[in-house]
Write an enzyme that holds these catalytic residues in place. Sequence first.
Site, PDB file in Angstrom:
ATOM      1  N   LEU A1275       0.851  -1.176   0.000  1.00  0.00           N
ATOM      2  CA  LEU A1275       0.000   0.000   0.000  1.00  0.00           C
ATOM      3  C   LEU A1275       0.894   1.236   0.000  1.00  0.00           C
ATOM      4  CD1 LEU A1275      -2.565  -1.108   2.708  1.00  0.00           C
ATOM      5  CD2 LEU A1275      -2.946  -1.008   0.235  1.00  0.00           C
ATOM      6  N   HIS A1276       0.334   2.343  -0.447  1.00  0.00           N
ATOM      7  CA  HIS A1276       1.093   3.592  -0.462  1.00  0.00           C
ATOM      8  C   HIS A1276       1.673   3.885   0.922  1.00  0.00           C
ATOM      9  CE1 HIS A1276       2.017   7.795  -1.620  1.00  0.00           C
ATOM     10  NE2 HIS A1276       1.641   8.077  -0.380  1.00  0.00           N
ATOM     11  N   ALA A1277       0.844   3.679   1.924  1.00  0.00           N
ATOM     12  CA  ALA A1277       1.248   4.053   3.278  1.00  0.00           C
ATOM     13  C   ALA A1277       2.351   3.155   3.830  1.00  0.00           C
ATOM     14  CB  ALA A1277       0.035   4.009   4.209  1.00  0.00           C
TER      15      ALA A1277
END
Lengths: 1304, 97
Positions: A1275-1277
Site C-alpha cells: 500500500l502507499h502508506a
Amino acid sequence: MAQDVAAALEAAGTESYPLTEAQSGLWYAQRLDPANPLFNTGQYIELLGPLDRPAFEAALAQATGEADALSLRMVEGREGPRQFIEPSNRPVLEIVDVSAMPDPEAAALDAIARDMATAIDPTRDPLAGETLFVLGPERHIWQQRVHHLAIDGYGMILLTQRVAELYNARRRGTTPGGPPPSFDVVLREDADYRASARRQADGDYWRALFEDRPEVASLAPGNPVSAFSFHRSAAEIGPAAFAALGEVGARTAIPWPDVVTALTAAYLQRHMATPEVVIGVPFMARLGSGAARVAAMLMNVLPLRVAAPDGAPLDDFLGAVAKSLVRARRHGRYRSEQLRRDLKLIGGQRRLHGPLVNLLPFDETPRFEGLESRLEVLSTGPVEDITFTFRLHGTDGLRLEVDANPELYPEIEVEAHAARLKAFIERAVAAASPDEVPLATPEEAHRHIVTLNATAHPVPGATLSALIARALAATPEAPALRFAGRTLSYGDLDARSAALAHELARRGIGRGDIVAVALPRSLELIVALIGVLRAGAAYLPLDLAHPDERLGRILASAAPRLALARAADAPRFAGRVDTLAPEDWPEEPTGAAPEEPQPDDAAYVIYTSGSTGEPKGVVIEHRAIVNRLEWMRVHYGFGPQDRILQKTPATFDVSVWEFFLPFLAGACLVVAPPEAHRDPVALARLIREERVTTAHFVPSMLAAFLAEPSARGLALARVFCSGEELPADLRERFHRTLKAELHNLYGPTEAAVDVSYWPAGPEDLSRPVPIGFPVWNTRLYVLDERGRVQPPNVPGHLFLAGVQLARGYLGRPDLTGERFVPDPFVPGERMYATGDLALWRPDGAVVFLGRSDHQIKIRGLRIELGEVEAAVMSSGLVRQAGIVAREDGGTKRIVAYVVPEPGLEVETLRAHLGAHLPDYMVPAAFVALDALPVTSNGKLDRAALPAPDFAGSGARPPQSETEKRLAALFAEQLKLDGPISAEDDFFALGGDSLQAVGLLLHVREAFGRDPGLGALFAQPTLAGFARLIDAEAGEEDAGLGPLITLVEGDPDLPPLFAIHPAGGISWCYGRLGRALSPRRTLYGVQAPALAPGVATPESLEALAADYVARIRDVRPEGPYHLVGWSVGGIIAQAMAVRLREQGARVGVVAMLDSYPADVWRGEPDPGEDGALKALLAIAGHDPDRLPALALTRESVLVFLRATDSPLGRLPDAALDGVVRVVSGNNRLVRGHFHRRYDGTILHFRAALDHEGRDLAPAQWAPYAGRVEVVDIASLHAHLTGLEAVAAIAPALAREMAAAEQKED
Amino acid sequence: MAIEPADIRRIVTPVAPVTREKMRADIAKMLHEDPEEIGGDDSLIDLGLDSMRAMNLVLMWSEGGLELEFSEFAENPTLDGWWKLVSARQDARAGAA
C-alpha cells in the site's frame, strides 16, 4: 478486516470450516511469505496421439467436480482462518491453442512457467487451474496447478489418475469406479484426530523422542526460508543398482524404499560429520484413513533421527533406520508443525530436521487409452532447504531429483549432490558397511588428487647458498640492502657474507652444523644469515625477547655450534654456547672456502610452539626453500626493479622469503628498523620513503596498518598476506585504501613457508578468501577421518605433500612420525598433517576453515567466526576485532574482543550485528580493549585475552521503557506469571505463530508500530525485538534540521538524498537507507518550516531551489541521487530539473508512489484535518482505524504522547511545525506546474493501492524523458515498511550503481 | 495410482494368481509374524504395518499384472478388506480374458 466470517457466511447460507491441522501449517507459512509462488504445486503431462478432446474435457470436469478441495476458498476470521467450498472457484479447463506458434512446445512451456511463477492469494483467487495446450493435432500438454493448501503430491496423483480412469471408461464404453469420498471426510477425520487420545499418545511419543533436543544441521548453514524458485538436478539409478536395492530389501526384509532412505541419511551424515543426523521424511498419512483416496492436503513431514553408522554392518544400520521409520509412521499423523511448537523450535534458525528425503515408490504417470503420456512434476511446494526425491522410473529404475533452495545452494552443488548420491547408493548396496563407501565420486577424487595437484615444475637443483652467491657476484654495483639510511651493495654483501662464512669454516663449522642467530634487524643480521648458509650450516633464529627459560630449552635441543649475537647479549648465552659479535667478524674473506652444502642439507631450523608447550624445531632443507623462493620469483615476476620490505621477525618463517628472495631476483632489500613492524606510522613512512614495492602483513597487522591515516593511498606493486585467515572484509578495505595487488598465501613452518596461493585482487569476491592452489611441486589433500578424498565443499583434514615438506622436528623422531606420514596417493613419499580443516571449493581452490581442535558449533550450526568478524568490522564502529569461541563454565559462547572507535556503545554494535547476522552468530559478550594482544609473530594471542564478564547474562531484567512494556505484552500473550528477562525468547517461552500474531497486534496498539511477523521470527528475544521496535521509531535524535544524516555510509560513494513526504520529516527513509547495499550515506532533506517562525516558501519551485542549494552545500559535485515518497517525489522531480539547469549531474530520480500535481489540483484541500491525519500516519498509525479520536490538534498531540510515539516527544513548537508544513505542502502542490525533466524517473508504484482512483505513473510521461515503473506489492502508506523496503532497496541500489557507472 | 500390467515390461508371463493364503503369508513375513497371527479383520496397522510396507505388498501382488491401487488398499487395511479388492480384480480379469 478481522470479522466474524463464520457468522457472515452462515447468514449467506454457506457452511464454513476451520482449516485442518495439515492446512494450518501451510497457511501461516504462506501468510509469512505471501508473494512466494512455490505454494503452487503443479505438473504437466505431455499427451502424444489422437486425444479425444470431448472425452478429456468431460473426464476432467467430472474429476475436478468430485475433488471438492480444489474449490476451497480461505477467509481470515476473528477466530483464525476458515474455509468454505466456493462453487465458482472450481477449475474449468482452459484450452490454449499454440499450434500456430513457431515453436509450440516452447510457447506452452513458457506459459506454464509464467503460470507457476505467479503467487495466488488463497483468500481471493481460485486455488486450482487446469490448462490444455494444443501443440498439434496429435500433441497436447495438460498442465495442472493447485495450491498446496488444497492438495499434496499424492493427492495430485489421485486426481490425475481419476481423470485418466474416467477418460478411459468413456473411450472404452465401460463403467468407471465410484467417485472418491468428499472433502468432508478429511475434515471429519481431522476433527476426530484432534480430539483423540491417539493424538495425545502420538505427541507424547515425539516429545519423548526429542526430549534431548538433538543438534540439527543441514548441508548448508543459513536460514532455511524458501526462495521463490529452486534448483533441480536429476540422476538415474539404473536397473543394476535398483535390482541390488531390491536384493538388499529381500535379504533384510526391509522395503527397498526404506533402504534408500537409510542410505541417503548415511550420505548426509558423512557430509555433516555429526554423530547423528535428523532428516525429514514426507509421510502420506493415508494408510488406514477414510480420506485415503481424497485429493487433498494430508501430507506430514516426520523428523527421523539417524545415528552415524559408526562402522556398523550395512544390514544392522538399515535395520535400525527401518525400525525408526516404522515407529515414526505409527505416530505419523501428529503434525510436525505442532511438534515444533511443543519443542519450542519456532523462530530464529531452529530446525526440527535437516534435508528432506522423499520416496515415491509408485509409478505416477497416468495411462490414457491410445495415448502416450509423459509426466513432469514442476513443484511440490516450497523448498526451504534441500530435498532428495526418488521416483520409481518405469519398473526397474529410480529417478533421483535434488531440489534445493538457490539462496543456500548454488546450482553446481545441486548437480554434484545428484551425481554423488547416486554413486554413493550404487556402491553402498554392495558394501559391508556404509562407512566403507567413499563419499567422493571417482571423478571427484581423481580431480582433487591428480588434476588439481598437477604442479610438477623444473627447479634448479642448486642450494640456496649457491643461488645467492651467484646472484651476489652477478651485479656487484647494484644496491642489495637499505637500512637506516645506509646502503650495502651486492658486492659489499658478497664480501662480508663470504668473510663470515670463512670465519665459521675456520672455526670448523660447516655442513650439518647449526649456528644460532640472535641479532636485531640490522645490516649485520642479513650478513649473518647469508654467511651461515654459505658456510654450509643451517641457521637458527632466536628472539632475545623470549624468556631465558625458553631460550635455554631451544639451545639445549638444537645444540648450535655458535651464536651470532651482539656483545651486550653475550651473557644470555654464557655457559650454553659460544658467541661471536658482529664487531669481531672479518670484513674480507680470509682463508679456506667452506665446503658447499648439498640440496638435502638443512638451511634453517625454526622453532614453533608445540601443543604440549615444548617448542619444536622444524628443519627445512635447501631443496624445499629453493622451490618456494623460485616459485615466488617466477610466479610474481620479481626483478631488479623491486624493493622488498623486511619487517618480519626472523623467528617467524615468513621472514625467510623476505630475507632471500630479493637476492635471487637482483632486487633490493629494505630492512625496517627494529620494532617498526608493530608501528603502522613508521611502516607507512618507510614504504613511502624507500619506494617499497613489496611487503608482507599478517592480516591482523594489515588491519591496523590500513586504519592508519598516513597509509591511505600508498601504492605498491604487491602485498602478501599469510599467517592468519585473510578476512574478506579486510581484502575489500585493502583495495579501498591502498593501490597494490593483494595475495593470500598459506603454509605452515613445516612446509617451507607457503604451499598455496590465492590472488585476492579487487575483482575477487570470495567469502571466505581461499588459500587457493598449490605452488610448484606441491600437493594439497583434504581427507576424511579414514584418509579418503573429500568431495567439493565437504570439510576435511588438510594434508600437504611435495618437495617443500620439512625434514622433520629436530631430535624428535616421535613427533615427526606422528605428523609426517606416508602419502597414500604417491608411494614412497610423505605427507604432513597440518591439523587444519579445509575444503575444496567447486573451482578447486582450497578454503581454510580453522583448526581441527577449534571447531565452532553452537546449537548444531557451523559458525565461521570470520563472518562474525567481518560483520563487526563492517559496522565501522571498531578499529580491530578478534572473535573467539570460549568455553566458560561449560557453555560455549562467541566473544568479540574489539578495539573500539571513540564513543562506541556496545548496544549499538550489538544492534548492528543483530541486523546483519543470524541471532546465533551474534557474540554473547563484547570486550573492549585498548589493543588486541598479539604474539611475537603478530598473530592474535588468544591466551592473553581476558575472560568476559558474563555476570547477569541470562537474567538481565528488562531495562528500557520499551523492554518493560514489551515484557508485559509477552506475559499477557503467553499467560506467564514469572519474571521475563531481556534474553528470553518469545518462542522459547512457549509462543507459537498464532500467539505471535496476537502479540504483534498488541505491539501495534501499544507502540504504534509493527516490525512484522518476520522480524519477530528473526529477533525473538525480548531485548532483540525491543530494539527493532525502537529502531522502527526512527532515530532517537529528534533531528528536525533541514538536512540530516540518516545513515552513514561509504564516503567514496555518492550519497542518496531523500526528500520528505507531506509532513516535512524524512525519518521514514532510515530503513530504506540501512537496506541499501553497498551502504552509502543517506541524507534526509526536511522542511525548514518545521522550525517556528520559518515561513513556507511561495512556490514549490522556490522550495526545490532552496533544497538544491542545501544539498550542493554538502556535496558540491554530482551525481545527485534523489528519492521522494509522495509529495517528496514531486519535489525531487523539481530538484532534478533545477540541478540539470545548473549543469550538475543527476543520478537516479526515484519516486515512491508520487503522482503529478495535476491529479491533486482538482481535489479539495484536506485542510487541518488532513494535516492531523498525516501526522498520525507519520507516527505509524492508520488514521482511519482511529475513528474515536477527535481530529483536533490537542487530542492528536495527547494521543501521540500517550502512545509513546517519538513524535509525541517533540516539543509543541515542532509539532505545530509539522501541522503547518502539511498544510503548506498541500497548498504548494496544488499551485505547482511541472517542468520537464529530461531524464528517467524511477517510479516505485504501490501496486496494492489506489483501487478505483485514477493514479498512474504514466501521468508523469509529459514531465520526464522516460518513466520506469517498478511495482511493489504494498500500500502507499507502507512503502517505507519492512516488506516494501526489501523490494525497493535492491532495485534502487542497482539503479544508482548503474547510473554511476554510466557517468564514469 | 494404477500400476498397469502393460508397463511391467520385465514380466512377460503371468504368475500364479494371488490367493488369500499367499496374502496372509506375505503380510506375516513383512511383519515378522506367523501367518496364524493375522486375523481376517485385524487392523494391519495395529499389527505394525506401515505405509511403505503396505505399498511394497501392493507392488508385489500387482507384479502378475493385476491393476491394484494403493489408495484403495489404504482405506481399509485388513486381510479381509484387501482380499476383497484383490479377488474382485482377479475375477474381473478372468471375466475379461
